[in-house]
Design a protein around this motif. Structure first.
Motif, PDB file in Angstrom:
ATOM      1  N   GLN A   1      25.001  -6.385   4.659  1.00 57.55           N
ATOM      2  CA  GLN A   1      26.195  -7.151   4.320  1.00 57.55           C
ATOM      3  C   GLN A   1      27.141  -7.223   5.514  1.00 57.55           C
ATOM      4  O   GLN A   1      27.729  -8.265   5.804  1.00 57.55           O
ATOM      5  CB  GLN A   1      26.918  -6.519   3.110  1.00 57.55           C
ATOM      6  CG  GLN A   1      26.124  -6.565   1.819  1.00 57.55           C
ATOM      7  CD  GLN A   1      26.074  -7.960   1.217  1.00 57.55           C
ATOM      8  OE1 GLN A   1      25.643  -8.917   1.859  1.00 57.55           O
ATOM      9  NE2 GLN A   1      26.524  -8.092  -0.007  1.00 57.55           N
TER      10      GLN A   1
ATOM     11  N   LEU B   1      30.068 -13.736  -0.611  1.00 59.24           N
ATOM     12  CA  LEU B   1      30.713 -12.550  -1.161  1.00 59.24           C
ATOM     13  C   LEU B   1      32.096 -12.893  -1.679  1.00 59.24           C
ATOM     14  O   LEU B   1      32.686 -13.912  -1.314  1.00 59.24           O
ATOM     15  CB  LEU B   1      30.852 -11.464  -0.087  1.00 59.24           C
ATOM     16  CG  LEU B   1      29.562 -10.869   0.478  1.00 59.24           C
ATOM     17  CD1 LEU B   1      29.893  -9.911   1.620  1.00 59.24           C
ATOM     18  CD2 LEU B   1      28.781 -10.147  -0.599  1.00 59.24           C
TER      19      LEU B   1
ATOM     20  N   THR C   1      29.234 -16.156   3.386  1.00 54.17           N
ATOM     21  CA  THR C   1      28.249 -15.118   3.079  1.00 54.17           C
ATOM     22  C   THR C   1      27.989 -14.966   1.585  1.00 54.17           C
ATOM     23  O   THR C   1      27.135 -14.178   1.180  1.00 54.17           O
ATOM     24  CB  THR C   1      28.707 -13.760   3.637  1.00 54.17           C
ATOM     25  OG1 THR C   1      30.026 -13.464   3.153  1.00 54.17           O
ATOM     26  CG2 THR C   1      28.722 -13.771   5.160  1.00 54.17           C
TER      27      THR C   1
END
Length: 250
Positions: free
Chosen positions: A16, A47, A45
């Motif tokens: 991550q 997220l 990403t």
């Protein structure tokens, strides 16, 4: 909590963090550091914005980590170019100049340029200075091997040709013409110290440099750096920022 797609939690966090750095680097390569916000990095990403704070307490740490992550990749390319060059002083200096200008052509320098123009440049100066010094290391080593009595000073002078060439390229000058002139000037300057030699053509220098880079494609991959021969690595992220911390622009 997002589903973990790695063998361990540590592996997941590492993946991550690498993805966040990759997203920030991608934005910097587009040339505008002000667009590196936690919201944009999180969007790229996949997220949640708040999840970014688990890896970087603020954008200063994120940008600094990007610079530290890029420096080994830059020096790796230069080391490969020098390894592929001949043993002559002129060939090695030509390889050094050509390798850097190839990175300019490929857009790698936009990271340093974007950070230098960024309003947070003062906070990032230490990391950027370390990266810039790391770029000189391969040339300093080569000059020392050639018997230069002050290789760091000579390297800084020769780097001046690269910096001027970079400015010319950013202003739209032809890459081949600029690189050829920069190589000739750098080799001629080295010759003034009694360690010059024949000036290799830009084409042959590019061919050797390109071959060295392509043979280790992962070294120039924009998904992450190769283990560096020298230079700093990104420091681990600090603790998440508290709600009271300033998060303007993130």
């Amino acid at each position: 909590m997002p589903k973990i797609h790695a063998a361990t939690v540590a592996d997941h966090r590492s993946q991550q963090r690498a993805a966040l750095l990759g997203a920030a680097r991608e934005i910097l390569e587009e040339g505008d550091a002000s667009r590196v916000t936690f919201a944009e990095v999180a969007r790229r990403t996949g997220l949640a914005r708040n999840s970014v704070y688990k890896y970087f307490p603020d954008r200063h740490h994120l940008l600094t980590a990007v610079v530290h992550e890029a420096a080994p990749r830059w020096t790796d390319r230069i080391h490969m170019a020098l390894a592929a060059a001949g043993d002559g002083p002129g060939e090695r200096v030509a390889a050094y100049v050509t390798a850097q200008l190839l990175m300019v052509r490929d857009g790698e320098h936009r990271i340093a340029r974007a950070v230098a123009d960024e309003q947070d440049a003062a906070a990032l100066r230490a990391g950027a200075d370390t990266a810039h010094r790391a770029l000189l290391d391969p040339l300093v080593d080569a000059l020392r091997d050639l018997g230069d009595d002050d290789p760091l000073l000579t390297a800084r002078f020769l780097q001046g040709f690269v910096n001027a060439a970079t400015t010319a390229l950013e202003n739209g000058a032809d890459w081949t013409a600029v690189t050829d002139r920069a190589v000739r000037l750098a080799v001629a300057a080295l010759g003034g110290l009694g360690a010059g030699g024949a000036v290799p053509s830009t084409g042959s220098a590019v061919s050797r440099t390109g071959s060295a880079v392509s043979s280790t494609g992962s070294a120039v991959s924009r998904t992450g750096p190769v283990a560096p021969p020298a230079g700093p690595v990104a420091p681990p992220a600090g603790p998440p920022a508290s709600p009271a911390d300033g998060r303007a622009g993130e």
